[in-house]
Design a protein around this motif. Structure first.
Motif, PDB file in Angstrom:
ATOM      1  N   GLN A   1      16.905  58.117 -49.576  1.00 14.99           N
ATOM      2  CA  GLN A   1      16.718  58.823 -50.839  1.00 14.99           C
ATOM      3  C   GLN A   1      15.718  57.989 -51.612  1.00 14.99           C
ATOM      4  OE1 GLN A   1      20.235  59.258 -53.198  1.00 14.99           O
ATOM      5  NE2 GLN A   1      19.347  60.907 -54.392  1.00 14.99           N
ATOM      6  N   GLY A   2      14.517  58.542 -51.743  1.00 20.40           N
ATOM      7  CA  GLY A   2      13.429  57.744 -52.286  1.00 20.40           C
ATOM      8  C   GLY A   2      13.140  56.611 -51.321  1.00 20.40           C
ATOM      9  N   ASN A   3      13.188  55.392 -51.794  1.00 24.81           N
ATOM     10  CA  ASN A   3      12.962  54.230 -50.939  1.00 24.81           C
ATOM     11  C   ASN A   3      14.256  53.521 -50.556  1.00 24.81           C
ATOM     12  OD1 ASN A   3      10.246  54.630 -50.977  1.00 24.81           O
ATOM     13  ND2 ASN A   3       9.887  53.245 -52.683  1.00 24.81           N
ATOM     14  N   ARG A   4      15.391  54.160 -50.815  1.00 25.20           N
ATOM     15  CA  ARG A   4      16.693  53.524 -50.580  1.00 25.20           C
ATOM     16  C   ARG A   4      17.376  54.150 -49.369  1.00 25.20           C
ATOM     17  NH1 ARG A   4      21.962  54.464 -52.666  1.00 25.20           N
ATOM     18  NH2 ARG A   4      21.149  56.252 -53.761  1.00 25.20           N
ATOM     19  N   LEU A   5      17.800  53.303 -48.443  1.00 25.25           N
ATOM     20  CA  LEU A   5      18.555  53.766 -47.286  1.00 25.25           C
ATOM     21  C   LEU A   5      19.961  54.133 -47.744  1.00 25.25           C
ATOM     22  CD1 LEU A   5      18.818  54.168 -44.203  1.00 25.25           C
ATOM     23  CD2 LEU A   5      19.541  51.783 -44.066  1.00 25.25           C
ATOM     24  N   CYS A   6      20.324  55.416 -47.580  1.00 16.17           N
ATOM     25  CA  CYS A   6      21.620  55.901 -48.046  1.00 16.17           C
ATOM     26  C   CYS A   6      22.597  56.160 -46.905  1.00 16.17           C
ATOM     27  CB  CYS A   6      21.448  57.209 -48.814  1.00 16.17           C
ATOM     28  SG  CYS A   6      20.455  57.052 -50.261  1.00 16.17           S
ATOM     29  N   PHE A   7      22.058  56.384 -45.739  1.00 15.67           N
ATOM     30  CA  PHE A   7      22.917  56.742 -44.608  1.00 15.67           C
ATOM     31  C   PHE A   7      22.276  56.241 -43.330  1.00 15.67           C
ATOM     32  CE2 PHE A   7      24.282  59.566 -41.203  1.00 15.67           C
ATOM     33  CZ  PHE A   7      25.644  59.613 -41.396  1.00 15.67           C
TER      34      PHE A   7
END
Length: 167
Positions: A55-61
Motif C-alpha cells: 500500500q503505497g511504499n509500505r509492505l502490508c501483506f
C-alpha cells in the motif's frame, strides 16, 4: 527480542534479511510508481510462490506458498499424446518450451501441454484469490489492484500474464 522470535520459529536471519533486501531493491527499482496506491507482486521461485501486497511504499501483506517453478516443470514432464504420438519433456526441454511457446494460445499442438500445467497455475491463482480475500477482510476495505507485477520464474513462462490476469 527479535532473535528469540527467530529462534522460536526456526527462522534464519540471513534468509529473512536477504528476502527483505531483495524486496526493497525490486520495489525501489521497478515499482516505485506512487500513483498506484496498491500493488500486487507475484514472485515465483523454484519451490516457492510469493505474494506481496504494498500500500503505497509500505509492505502490508506477504505470503509464501509451497508451490514453485519446479512443480510446473515436473507437470510438463508427464507423458502427453499429440497426433497419436507420445511426448515427454525433460526438465531442460520443458524450460525451453515454456520460454518459446505461448501455452495459452489454444493451438491444437500446444493445448495438451497447457492442460498439464493448468492445475499448477490454477492452484497459484486460488492462492492469490485467498490472499486478496484475506487482505480485504483484514483491512475491511474493497481494494482494487489495477496491475499485478510478475517476477522471478514467471518471466520464464511466455504470456503467463494472459492466464493470470482474469484470475
Amino acid at each position: 527480542n527479535y532473535l528469540e522470535i527467530f529462534a522460536k520459529y526456526h527462522l534464519e536471519l540471513n534468509n529473512l534479511l536477504s528476502n527483505l533486501n531483495n524486496l526493497e531493491y525490486l520495489f525501489a527499482k521497478d515499482f516505485s510508481d506512487t500513483q498506484t496506491p496498491h500493488k500486487l507482486i507475484l514472485d515465483l521461485e523454484d519451490n516457492l510462490f510469493k505474494i506481496y501486497i504494498f500500500q503505497g511504499n509500505r509492505l502490508c501483506f506477504d505470503r509464501h506458498v509451497s508451490c514453485g517453478f519446479e512443480e510446473i516443470i515436473k507437470a510438463l514432464g508427464k507423458k502427453v499424446q499429440i497426433n497419436n504420438k507420445e511426448f515427454e519433456l525433460k526438465a531442460e526441454a520443458a524450460q525451453k518450451f515454456l520460454n518459446t511457446n505461448n501455452l495459452f494460445s489454444q493451438k491444437k499442438e500446444i493445448e495438451p501441454f497447457f492442460f498439464l500445467i493448468r492445475p499448477v497455475l490454477e492452484k497459484m491463482a486460488i492462492e492469490v484469490q485467498k490472499s486478496l480475500h484475506f487482505y480485504a477482510k483484514r483491512t475491511m476495505q474493497n481494494t482494487i489492484f489495477e496491475h499485478a507485477y510478475i517476477r522471478g520464474d514467471f518471466l520464464k513462462i511466455k504470456e503467463v500474464a494472459q492466464f493470470l490476469a482474469p484470475q
